[in-house]
Design a protein around this motif. Structure first.
Motif, PDB file in Angstrom:
ATOM      1  N   TYR A 143       0.804  -1.228   0.000  1.00  0.00           N
ATOM      2  CA  TYR A 143       0.000   0.000   0.000  1.00  0.00           C
ATOM      3  C   TYR A 143       0.837   1.278   0.000  1.00  0.00           C
ATOM      4  O   TYR A 143       0.449   2.279  -0.601  1.00  0.00           O
ATOM      5  CB  TYR A 143      -0.936   0.028   1.209  1.00  0.00           C
ATOM      6  N   ASN A 147      -3.147   7.803  -7.457  1.00  0.00           N
ATOM      7  CA  ASN A 147      -4.479   7.703  -8.052  1.00  0.00           C
ATOM      8  C   ASN A 147      -5.519   7.519  -6.973  1.00  0.00           C
ATOM      9  O   ASN A 147      -5.333   6.723  -6.050  1.00  0.00           O
ATOM     10  CB  ASN A 147      -4.540   6.485  -8.979  1.00  0.00           C
ATOM     11  N   TYR A 156      -8.244   5.894  -6.940  1.00  0.00           N
ATOM     12  CA  TYR A 156      -8.790   4.547  -6.705  1.00  0.00           C
ATOM     13  C   TYR A 156      -7.829   3.695  -5.882  1.00  0.00           C
ATOM     14  O   TYR A 156      -8.253   2.831  -5.123  1.00  0.00           O
ATOM     15  CB  TYR A 156      -9.156   3.855  -8.028  1.00  0.00           C
ATOM     16  N   GLN A 157      -6.531   3.983  -5.999  1.00  0.00           N
ATOM     17  CA  GLN A 157      -5.579   3.278  -5.131  1.00  0.00           C
ATOM     18  C   GLN A 157      -5.632   3.855  -3.712  1.00  0.00           C
ATOM     19  O   GLN A 157      -5.560   3.129  -2.723  1.00  0.00           O
ATOM     20  CB  GLN A 157      -4.152   3.409  -5.675  1.00  0.00           C
ATOM     21  N   ASP A 158      -5.746   5.172  -3.648  1.00  0.00           N
ATOM     22  CA  ASP A 158      -5.772   5.822  -2.338  1.00  0.00           C
ATOM     23  C   ASP A 158      -6.987   5.390  -1.515  1.00  0.00           C
ATOM     24  O   ASP A 158      -6.907   5.261  -0.296  1.00  0.00           O
ATOM     25  CB  ASP A 158      -5.778   7.355  -2.508  1.00  0.00           C
ATOM     26  N   GLU A 174      -8.367   2.496  -1.382  1.00  0.00           N
ATOM     27  CA  GLU A 174      -8.072   1.229  -0.696  1.00  0.00           C
ATOM     28  C   GLU A 174      -6.960   1.412   0.344  1.00  0.00           C
ATOM     29  O   GLU A 174      -7.026   0.879   1.449  1.00  0.00           O
ATOM     30  CB  GLU A 174      -7.673   0.156  -1.722  1.00  0.00           C
ATOM     31  N   LYS A 175      -5.955   2.218  -0.034  1.00  0.00           N
ATOM     32  CA  LYS A 175      -4.817   2.475   0.863  1.00  0.00           C
ATOM     33  C   LYS A 175      -5.292   3.006   2.218  1.00  0.00           C
ATOM     34  O   LYS A 175      -4.862   2.560   3.282  1.00  0.00           O
ATOM     35  CB  LYS A 175      -3.919   3.511   0.169  1.00  0.00           C
TER      36      LYS A 175
END
Ligand code: ADP
Ligand code: GLC
Length: 482
Positions: free
Chosen positions: A93, A102, A104-106, A108-109
């Protein structure tokens, strides 16, 4: 003793992209240590300097369920400046060249980070009375706290606060994905909970579920209840107004101190700035290749280059402002259109405009110390720290009257010889230009008045003392409710 845990996605000196890091790093030091044990938890980003990573020590690790996945949670710790810091380690992460990438990654992170920060507590043996969350990245903490964590004795009495540093960033993504990532049940994705305008909204979750909501100035706390500043959550802010308050930010008075600052050419104090401050200006003109003339009116800008900060007004007026007897020193990174704008003007007005499109702690201090004025015509400004740093260095702020800028810069009143800066009301380029010209006139033609402005600016107190006491009061009131 009351235990408080700050949960933040950035913290000075370990990692910083904006003022949030300054606040999360400097405020914890300012509480009454006899009454409050304040600790801080943040991610261990791969992009942190080795210097910091080497000082962390491994504490423990475990595996945590995040929806259907089982994820590694490492915990590192470090004591720094009298404060205990915990770092959540997960190389999947927290890789990448910056804390945020991005969205969409953040999404989840920071679901991972929020849940991991809570899950870590029984393992490290620190039971907070209050978790104090900051911005959308930690918006799920109050939600998780009321959800599965509520079932365990350890978590049941923990209160939560969320501080909004910037309502513009809310952590929004589609509901199906967020449900899948977070493992929260469908009932959470309703309009009175996490859902907003058809999507899932982390910040909204935090605001709905936290026991108290704060933001970083009184004016911004009022503004966000209106559609213009409310970023589509003004209805929610009005609904939560009974638990919403504004506590103005301070700055670290040891870190930002013209009398001891290691980054600047010549240290100075409220007593000797008349002779000494200008030596910094001369050195900076030389360093940046500007015309070397200590009498020139030098305007500084240190900022993220985004529309929030009023760069559209500056873009519109820059040519006209460059016809005046001024110099501009700009330090910042951000949107390409603004980066290129300043590069362009530096090329067009060589010796007059210096564009430094990068991040530099050292140069920022030199600018605060060297300039005569600091320009910050923000469209909106939850608090703003740069104008506080400018005041501390006797660099007169020119600001728009919004949010924290309105609360911290007292407009110059030539009849009563009052005020610490210059300000204008409307988001209008001509008003800004008029105000810059007014400041310039006082600088060139009424030097005694200008120096008195500096006297008052340097005497203003924006250390954390008063605001830390306000947070203590809020903590006490939450804990006496139960
Ligand atoms: P925001 O958090 O909205 O970016 P603030 O005024 O609250 O605005 O805080 C900005 C902080 O970031 C200040 O400490 C400022 O000095 C610093 N800063 C912004 N851009 C740069 C840069 N390019 N180099 C060094 N420091 C910067
Ligand atoms: C945000 C705001 C800024 C504020 C900072 C710290 O980044 O844009 O106004 O000073 O947070 O609270």
């Amino acid at each position: 003793m009351k235990n408080i845990l700050f949960i933040s996605s950035e913290v000075v000196p370990f990692i910083k992209t904006g003022g949030l890091a300054d606040v999360a790093g400097s405020l914890p030091k300012c509480f009454d240590k006899k009454k409050y044990d304040v600790r801080v938890i943040l991610p261990k980003y791969m992009c942190m300097k080795d210097e910091w990573k080497e000082k962390m020590t491994y504490l423990t690790h475990f595996y945590m369920d995040l929806a259907w996945r089982s994820q590694y949670v490492g915990i590192m710790e470090m004591e720094y400046d009298g404060i205990k810091f915990y770092f959540i380690d997960n190389e999947y992460y927290f890789a990448g060249p910056m804390p945020y990438g991005n969205i969409y990654q953040d999404i989840e992170k920071f679901a991972f980070f929020s849940k991991a920060a809570l899950s870590a507590l029984p393992v490290i043996g620190f039971k907070p009375d209050i978790v104090h969350c900051h911005d959308w990245q930690t918006g799920l903490v109050p939600v998780y706290l009321k959800d599965s964590f509520h079932e365990g004795d350890f978590f049941r009495d923990i209160k939560s606060i969320i501080t909004i540093h910037n309502l513009k960033f809310q952590g929004v993504w589609d509901m199906k994905t967020v449900k899948d990532i977070t493992g929260l049940s469908s009932s959470y994705f309703a309009p009175d909970k996490l859902e907003a305008y058809g999507d899932a909204n982390y910040l909204k979750g935090g605001i709905v579920y936290a026991d108290a909501v704060t933001t970083v100035s009184r004016t911004y706390a009022e503004e966000i209840k209106t559609p213009f500043y409310g970023e589509r959550l003004d209805g929610l802010m009005r609904a939560r107004s009974n638990v919403l308050s504004g506590i103005v930010n301070g700055i670290d008075y040891d870190e930002y101190n013209p009398a001891t600052d290691k980054f600047i050419e010549k240290n100075y104090t409220p007593r000797n700035f008349r002779k000494e401050k200008v030596k910094n200006k001369k050195a900076l003109q030389k360093e940046l290749g500007l015309e070397q003339d200590e009498r020139k009116f030098m305007i500084g800008i240190v900022s993220r280059l985004t529309d929030q900060k009023g760069f559209d007004l500056i873009a519109y007026m820059m040519d006209e402002m460059c016809q005046l007897d001024v110099q501009f020193v700009v330090l910042g990174t951000g949107e390409e259109r603004y980066e290129n704008m300043f590069r362009h003007f530096a090329w067009k007005y060589q010796g007059k405009v210096s564009a430094n499109i990068f991040y530099s702690e050292a140069l920022s201090h030199k600018i605060y110390a060297s300039c005569d004025a600091f320009l910050m015509p923000s469209l909106f400004e939850p608090c703003g720290l740069s104008q506080l740093m400018s005041l501390r260095y006797g660099t007169v702020p020119i600001v728009r009257e919004t949010g924290g800028l309105k609360d911290t810069v007292e407009p110059y009143n030539e009849y009563e010889s009052k005020g610490t800066g210059f300000s204008f009301a409307n988001y209008n380029a001509h008003e800004m230009l008029y105000t810059v010209k007014y400041a310039m006139d006082v600088f060139y033609n009424h030097k005694r008045e200008w120096n008195k402005l500096i006297d008052r600016a340097m005497a203003a107190d924006f250390s954390w003392d008063a605001s830390a006491r306000e947070y203590e009061k809020l903590y006490d009131s939450l804990l006496s409710e139960s």
